[in-house]
Structures are given as C-alpha cells and as structure tokens.
Design an enzyme around this catalytic site. Structure first.
Site, mmCIF file in Angstrom:
data_model
loop_
_atom_site.group_PDB
_atom_site.id
_atom_site.type_symbol
_atom_site.label_atom_id
_atom_site.label_comp_id
_atom_site.label_asym_id
_atom_site.label_seq_id
_atom_site.Cartn_x
_atom_site.Cartn_y
_atom_site.Cartn_z
ATOM 1 N N THR A 21 21.273 38.979 36.541
ATOM 2 C CA THR A 21 19.844 39.313 36.465
ATOM 3 C C THR A 21 19.628 40.560 35.609
ATOM 4 O O THR A 21 18.705 40.618 34.794
ATOM 5 C CB THR A 21 19.284 39.545 37.889
ATOM 6 O OG1 THR A 21 19.356 38.315 38.595
ATOM 7 C CG2 THR A 21 17.857 40.036 37.866
ATOM 8 N N HIS A 72 19.871 39.644 32.057
ATOM 9 C CA HIS A 72 18.672 38.938 31.595
ATOM 10 C C HIS A 72 17.519 39.910 31.346
ATOM 11 O O HIS A 72 16.776 39.774 30.374
ATOM 12 C CB HIS A 72 18.240 37.876 32.617
ATOM 13 C CG HIS A 72 19.101 36.648 32.596
ATOM 14 N ND1 HIS A 72 19.243 35.870 31.469
ATOM 15 C CD2 HIS A 72 19.867 36.071 33.544
ATOM 16 C CE1 HIS A 72 20.056 34.860 31.738
ATOM 17 N NE2 HIS A 72 20.452 34.966 32.994
HETATM 18 ZN ZN LIG Z 1 22.312 40.077 41.610
#
Ligand SMILES: [Zn+2]
Ligand SMILES: [Zn+2]
Length: 349
Positions: free
Chosen positions: A41, A44
């Site tokens: 994450t 990203h």
């Molecule tokens: Zn995570």
C-alpha cells in the site's frame, strides 16, 4: 520531528520536518513509534497508483500503517493501557456513528479512515492514535516482530477463510510477506503439507526455508503446471490460497484443487479474471475472497507471536532508519526483500 509524507497528489513521498503531534485528546494515546513495516500500500501511495487517488482528500499525510509503538501519553478516558506498554496498531479507524458501528459491528463500518493512509501514520517517531486501535503485545515479544501484526492478521484471516483443517494439503501461491504468513498459519492449523510457490522468488523462498518450510517451488523456467506436477501426483490440494494478484495463476489453481476444495483469493487483481465456471461447478469447488481481518483476530495473532517470535523474525529481511526510508521502499519494490522495517527512533535523538 521527521516524517515521511505524501504532500502532493502525484508520484513521490517527502521526508519533512513537522511539529510533534499535540497532546492526545479524549480516547487517544500518543505513541513512541518503534518499528514500521513498508507495505505494498505504501508503494502504491508513493507511485500514485490510480486506485489510491482517494488519498488526495487527506493531503498532506504521514504514511505508514504497519507499526508498533510504546504508550507515551494518554488522553482523558483511556483505560487498559499502561504507560510504556508495547502495542500494535489496527490501522482502521471506525466512525462510531454509522449504522454498523451503532449496532456494535465496527468491522462493517462504511466510513473508516486508515491510519497512515487518510490520517497520520507510523513513518514518524511519534503519532497520536485512538486508544481502541491499540492492541497490547504480550511480554517477551519485541517491537519489530510486533510491527508484523497487521500483515499477519491478513494471513490469519486468509487461512480462516480457507477453513484449513488438520491433515489438509495446502498450496500457497505467492511467497511474499502475506504468503509467508499464510504458510505459518496453515501449518499451525495442522496442515499435513504446505507447498509455497513463487515466480522468480529465490530470496523469498529462502526466507520460507529458514522458517522451516521445505515444499517450495519456483515456477520461473518450468511454468506453473510443470512445477506443480510432482505434488499433484500425490493428489490435488484441499485448499489453495492465492496471494499474488496475478491473473494467470487462477485457472491452474482451480485445476490443482480437489473436488469440494476451496480457493481463497487475497491478491488485489488489476482487472477481471475469466474463470471456467463449468469445471468449477462440476467439481463443487468454492472461491472465497479474503481481505482485512476482523478486530477479534488481532489479540489472537498477538498471542500467537509469543511462541513463534523467532520464526516470524525471518520475515524481516531489511532494517533502515527513517532518513533512509526511500532506500527501504526501493528494497520493498524489489523482490529481494520480504519485509523492510523502518526504525523511526534512530532519527528521533
Ligand atoms: Zn499493509
Ligand atoms: Zn462506522
């Protein structure tokens, strides 16, 4: 203090000097952040992948959602946390006001805000979080292993979703951080055999070997069907758990699954994937999705760490101070690292 922040709605993160957080308000605690893992994450948000553009609404924001910290100060009304207590932090802050929250089902909250995504997180030496998001870590478990709690809850939930039973043969696709955790919890659930497969993943498969797994396959060069063939001679798998996000593995995964078997999907797939439904129907197979773990999984995972700390520590392959977070992100992007830990206190002095 230094903090790794998303400042603009575009690629990149910045290490900025920001004020220390204010004293914790009612129901909040101030944490001295000990270890913060770099997660997909975070990559990203750094790269500014379109599916993360919702973060625009929170800018500027300090990222980092997989962390452990010590309770340094508590706001009014906080009970059950002692000063100095080591905690892991559930990143999902629920609203307390929606229908689900009011009905006592916070796992179904529809307006949650992620710590380290939509509000300041753990790539900083100090952070204020709601006390209800703090999960006490048992004595004897150290801070860097405690920072693995969040990804381990994801793995724990995948194994629970697959309903892995003693004696099962389990195939795990994807030997990264989540796949490694899945292998551990499948073994703990009593699986007779846990096979973990990757593609060009020598370094991550080596980590699994150090964790005591021997049935490891690298599909690079052979392809998936040939790589699985020796294992399929013993029969098909009871449960297959996918943690790759690669659409090409889904059809072979179903072919490697027993009649009445369960395929659990945990990967985030960029596009819809075609599935041979007729074959699935004739074999009574099930496909189940698994994502964020319910709140009740967290204390279970924290407790599991007590007996498995040294096995889990193998997952942490790199450690960097906050000033070198960019280096840590590059390692995480590379398949060489399993989990990179950023150590914010090394910068706090
Ligand atoms: Zn995570
Ligand atoms: Zn809610």
């Amino acid at each position: 203090m230094n903090a790794l922040r998303k400042v603009n709605a575009g690629p990149g993160l910045e290490l900025q000097t920001v004020p220390q957080p204010p004293a914790p308000g009612a129901g909040e605690v101030l944490l001295k952040v000990q270890s913060t893992g770099v997660c997909g994450t975070d990559l990203h948000i750094d790269e500014w992948t379109p599916s993360y553009h919702f973060v625009s609404a929170a800018l500027p924001v300090t990222v980092g959602h997989e962390f452990s910290g010590e309770v340094a100060a508590q706001g009014a009304g906080v009970t059950g946390l002692a000063p100095g207590q080591l905690v892991a932090v559930r990143p999902s802050v629920v609203c307390g006001r929606c229908e689900a929250c009011l009905a006592g089902d916070p796992d179904a909250c529809v307006t949650r805000r992620g710590i380290g995504v939509m509000r300041d997180g753990g790539f900083a030496p100090w952070v204020v979080v709601p006390a209800r998001n703090c999960v006490p870590i048992p004595p004897g478990v150290d801070a860097e292993v405690a920072a693995l709690t969040e990804p381990l809850t994801v793995s724990h939930e995948a194994v629970r979703t697959g309903n892995v039973q003693p004696g099962d043969r389990v195939l795990v696709l994807g030997p990264g951080n989540i796949g490694q955790g899945i292998a551990i919890f499948a073994r703990a659930a009593g699986a007779r055999q846990v096979v973990v497969a990757g593609h060009g993943d020598a370094a991550r498969l080596d980590v699994l070997r150090r964790m005591g797994f021997n049935d490891l396959i690298d599909f690079a060069g052979t392809g998936m069907e040939a790589g699985l063939a020796p294992y399929l001679q013993e029969g098909k798998f009871d449960v297959v758990i996918e943690a790759t996000g690669a659409d090409a593995v889904i059809a072979p995964a179903l072919r490697a699954l027993k009649t009445h078997g369960v395929l659990v999907i945990t990967g985030i797939h960029a596009a819809p994937v075609p599935i041979d439904l007729t074959a699935m129907v004739r074999q009574h197979q099930q496909i189940r999705g698994s994502y964020r773990a319910p709140e009740r999984a967290w204390p279970e995972v924290a407790d599991f760490m007590r007996g498995h700390q040294e096995t889990l520590r193998h997952m942490i392959t790199h450690r960097v101070p906050l000033s070198r977070a960019a280096e840590g992100f590059a390692l995480a992007r590379d398949k060489v690292a399993t989990k990179v830990m950023v150590q914010p206190q090394l910068e706090a002095a």
